[in-house]
Design a protein around this motif. Structure first.
Motif, short mmCIF file in Angstrom:
data_model
loop_
_atom_site.label_atom_id
_atom_site.label_comp_id
_atom_site.label_asym_id
_atom_site.label_seq_id
_atom_site.Cartn_x
_atom_site.Cartn_y
_atom_site.Cartn_z
N LYS B 274 -2.06 8.28 2.65
CA LYS B 274 -1.12 7.15 2.65
C LYS B 274 0.16 7.52 1.90
O LYS B 274 1.26 7.22 2.36
CB LYS B 274 -1.78 5.92 2.03
CG LYS B 274 -2.85 5.33 2.96
CD LYS B 274 -3.67 4.23 2.31
CE LYS B 274 -4.75 3.76 3.28
NZ LYS B 274 -5.68 2.81 2.68
N GLN B 275 0.00 8.21 0.76
CA GLN B 275 1.18 8.64 0.02
C GLN B 275 2.03 9.60 0.85
O GLN B 275 3.25 9.45 0.94
CB GLN B 275 0.75 9.36 -1.26
CG GLN B 275 0.51 8.42 -2.43
CD GLN B 275 -0.02 9.18 -3.62
OE1 GLN B 275 0.16 10.39 -3.74
NE2 GLN B 275 -0.68 8.44 -4.52
N ALA B 276 1.35 10.55 1.47
CA ALA B 276 2.08 11.56 2.24
C ALA B 276 2.83 10.93 3.40
O ALA B 276 3.99 11.26 3.65
CB ALA B 276 1.09 12.63 2.75
N LEU B 277 2.18 9.99 4.07
CA LEU B 277 2.84 9.36 5.21
C LEU B 277 3.97 8.45 4.76
O LEU B 277 5.02 8.39 5.41
CB LEU B 277 1.83 8.57 6.05
CG LEU B 277 1.17 9.33 7.20
CD1 LEU B 277 0.37 8.38 8.06
CD2 LEU B 277 2.18 10.09 8.05
N SER B 278 3.76 7.74 3.64
CA SER B 278 4.84 6.89 3.13
C SER B 278 6.09 7.72 2.88
O SER B 278 7.20 7.36 3.29
CB SER B 278 4.42 6.22 1.82
OG SER B 278 3.44 5.25 2.07
N ALA B 279 5.90 8.85 2.20
CA ALA B 279 7.03 9.73 1.88
C ALA B 279 7.68 10.25 3.15
O ALA B 279 8.91 10.23 3.28
CB ALA B 279 6.54 10.89 1.01
#
Lengths: 303, 288
Positions: B274-279
């Motif tokens: 989720k963090q990676a996709l948000s970024a």
């Protein structure tokens, strides 16, 4: 009125015998099925008013957490349990009528969770021969059936081995062969892979999918593994003794909140897409199930 | 000094019989104290044989096993003490419940250690707290509990000995997702509070990614890798060749990275995903 309908049915079944089979595509049919383990009126209901039909030749996964009633439902299908209320029909036969008992048990075979609890003989082929022997099948026919069943599950080379020296996956395949030797129409598996390692799980799943595909066997797979359910034609989700979702894997798994409320997991792929849809407000298809589908859907956001 | 150290550990079953088989060969590994280690490997890879050496159930055919720098077989008569400091929870530990009440069952281990009744009570309560067994259950028969509860009672029985090393062989096998999450969450809390060394044998790469700090991979009787979860899971191709499936979420990120989307291949948990996709999605906004 009543008589005239009867006459018509009689006429159809006499005129075109094939029609009877067509009319009975509902192989397992539960009508307002209820069950509790005690007879008192306040006893907890393990199954509440379950109505469900399973088509002949289909592959149905029944999902639910422990205590959801999924095993209890399975045990009604070959008359290990009898309904407290409502009825269950197997191939048109009411399970509560004792005259159908043996017929139903031969048509619907069961495989249970613990591979060590269901093998009875000390040699693999004797174990597979157990059911047809009990059915009074002639010895020559038993030999033929044992070979056929063991070849079907890919265990013919192990026919003179001792079952206790086999792996869990191999034991479960012997248990499945033992059921096949009865020549059933339907096989009900109650968490057959819960105690197996990944390789054993794969062996068992490949075997039952092949049976369904190649022999048209009706398969009912009780499980709490989402990835196993995702491969079925249809997924039925149970919670607190009722059916809370019923549809194709895509239809069912796209209802992420419902699945979670039933104490189950959704696949990571579905979870990711669901998060993008709900938290990020992105327009993605809700029914991504496989790695490919999820990756393709996410990749489109960047194109 | 390491909590667990194996030096050229080799074990052969059934020596000089037709069934002679070397289950683990020349395994050397050093595990620092305080790690939460995921032990991964196929059935037959030697992982069970390895963990049975750690609490002295098996004696090496050759090589050494050290706990806190001390060879556990230095004085074979003292091996019983090793079993108190390295607690092993077998597969399906609920099959080993035998006492008449939950309390007595959890108390069995510490009582055998010769502790005072007061100390035993303290440890039973502590272990029950860690495993989420409420005090209302203490006087019940363990056989009346649900499958997940029974298993947590069995784990509490080992935790109550306050082992320096806790080894669990597939503690979630056969449980439904709720039962599995409860056990793993409780173990995580226990590990964080006690800061001891925990070894978790698991077939679920998702669970290892989510809960463990390091991963030990056995393959065909030898040590394939012992490293941080990230470093081990980066060796995706080799793991897949061994038939160990990497988490589905990692597979998604491999595909995304291959399609030229600016994300790392090395995403192993849902939170990281989720963090990676948000970024990546924010980056997309700026570029557009």
């Amino acid at each position: 009125m009543h008589e005239s309908i009867l006459c018509v049915i009689l006429y159809i079944s006499m005129a075109c015998p094939g029609e009877r089979i067509l009319a009975l595509t509902e192989y397992i049919h539960a009508v307002n099925l209820s069950f509790s383990y005690q007879n008192e009126p306040e006893a907890p209901q393990v199954l509440k008013d379950v109505s469900l039909s399973v088509e002949k030749g289909s592959f149905v996964a029944v999902l639910g957490h422990n205590g959801s009633g999924k095993s209890t439902l399975a045990k009604h299908m070959n008359v290990i349990l009898l309904p407290s209320g409502g009825s269950l029909f197997v191939n048109g036969m009411d399970t509560s009528l004792e005259e159908h008992l043996w017929e139903i048990r031969q048509q619907v075979g069961m495989v249970f969770q613990n591979p060590d609890n269901q093998l009875v003989a000390t040699v693999v082929e004797e174990d597979v021969a157990f059911a047809p022997e009990n059915m009074g099948v002639p010895p020559e026919e038993i030999r033929r059936r044992v070979e056929e069943a063991l070849r079907t599950v890919g265990m013919w080379d192990f026919r003179d081995h001792a079952p206790h020296r086999l792996s869990g996956g191999q034991k479960q395949r012997i248990a499945i062969a033992g059921v096949l030797a009865m020549h059933p129409d339907c096989i009900v598996l109650d968490e057959p892979t819960a105690m197996l390692d990944p390789r054993g799980r794969r062996e068992v799943l490949e075997t039952i999918h092949r049976l369904n595909r190649e022999s048209g066997m009706t398969v009912i797979l009780i499980t709490h593994y989402m990835d196993e359910a995702a491969q079925a034609d249809r997924v039925v989700v149970m919670d607190s003794g009722t059916v809370i979702a019923d549809g194709t894997p895509k239809e069912v798994f796209s209802q992420v909140e419902l699945i979670r409320s039933a104490g189950l997991d959704v696949p990571q792929t579905t979870d990711l897409v669901h998060w993008l849809r709900t938290e990020k407000g992105l327009d993605l298809p809700a029914d991504c199930l496989t790695v490919e589908e999820a990756a393709d859907a996410v990749a489109k956001l960047f194109s | 000094m390491y909590a667990i150290e194996a030096q050229n550990l080799t074990y052969t079953y059934g020596i000089k019989t037709p069934f002679e088989k070397t289950a683990i060969r020349d395994v050397s590994v050093q595990i620092p104290a305080g790690e939460f280690v995921g032990v991964i490997g196929h059935t037959g890879s030697g992982k069970s044989t390895l963990i049975q050496h750690i609490n002295g159930l098996l004696r090496p055919t050759s090589g050494k096993l050290l706990l806190n720098g001390k060879d556990i077989w230095e004085n074979p008569k003292e091996i019983r003490k090793v079993r108190f400091s390295a607690g092993l929870v077998f597969q399906y530990p609920e099959h080993q419940l035998f006492e008449t009440t939950v309390y007595k069952d959890i108390a069995f281990g510490p009582t055998n250690m010769g502790l005072s009744e007061e100390e035993v009570r303290l440890r039973v309560e502590e272990a029950a707290e860690f495993t989420g067994i409420s005090s209302a259950l203490m006087d019940q028969s363990p056989f009346e509990l649900s499958g997940g509860q029974k298993r947590r009672v069995a784990i509490a029985g080992v935790i109550a000995m306050r082992p320096e090393v806790l080894i669990l062989d597939e503690p979630t096998a056969g449980l439904d997702p709720r039962g599995r999450d409860k056990i793993l969450d409780r173990l995580r809390r226990y590990h964080q509070a006690q800061k001891n060394t925990v070894l978790l044998v698991s077939h679920s790469m998702e669970d290892v990614a989510e809960y463990c700090t390091s991963a030990l991979v056995m393959n065909r009787g030898t040590l394939f890798a012992y490293d941080t979860v990230e470093n081990v899971f980066c060796r995706t191709e080799e793991l897949e060749q061994m038939g160990l499936a990497i988490p589905a979420i990692t597979q998604v990120f491999h595909r995304l990275a291959a399609a030229g989307i600016p994300v790392s291949r090395n995403v192993f948990t849902m939170d990281a995903a989720k963090q990676a996709l948000s970024a990546a999605l924010e980056g997309r906004g700026r570029n557009a």
